[in-house]
Scaffold this motif. Sequence first.
Motif, PDB file in Angstrom:
ATOM      1  N   VAL A 139       0.883  -1.197  -0.397  1.00 22.91           N
ATOM      2  CA  VAL A 139      -0.007   0.066  -0.174  1.00 22.91           C
ATOM      3  C   VAL A 139       0.536   1.340   0.235  1.00 22.91           C
ATOM      4  CG1 VAL A 139      -2.108  -1.515   1.197  1.00 22.91           C
ATOM      5  CG2 VAL A 139       0.102  -0.379   2.584  1.00 22.91           C
ATOM      6  N   GLN A 140       0.522   2.277  -0.590  1.00 18.55           N
ATOM      7  CA  GLN A 140       0.972   3.525  -0.720  1.00 18.55           C
ATOM      8  C   GLN A 140       0.219   4.496   0.181  1.00 18.55           C
ATOM      9  OE1 GLN A 140       3.244   3.733  -2.580  1.00 18.55           O
ATOM     10  NE2 GLN A 140       3.065   2.066  -3.211  1.00 18.55           N
ATOM     11  N   ASP A 145      -3.597   5.339   1.175  1.00 16.92           N
ATOM     12  CA  ASP A 145      -4.818   4.148  -0.017  1.00 16.92           C
ATOM     13  C   ASP A 145      -5.162   3.597   1.308  1.00 16.92           C
ATOM     14  OD1 ASP A 145      -2.949   4.369  -2.462  1.00 16.92           O
ATOM     15  OD2 ASP A 145      -2.553   1.956  -1.881  1.00 16.92           O
TER      16      ASP A 145
END
Length: 76
Positions: A65-66, A69
């Motif tokens: 995940v960034q 997100d």
Amino acid sequence: MSRRTPTTIAAEMVANVINVGVQPGDQVAVGDTVMLLESMKMEIPVLAETPGTVVAVKVATGDVVQEGDVLVELSA
């Protein structure tokens, strides 16, 4: 009849999802761990900041995940 907007729980950093602890329909309270992330060899618990019912889980174990997100959607 009022419509409620789901509350989202978002990633605070780039990380790997190592454990998802909730599924749609689960009830969570403030401070409950909804999942564990791993970043730079450290485990980071993701906690519910509001009580509610899990509407959707947007990630799965193993996902990357960034920052920002959406991980989980809650309905009050």
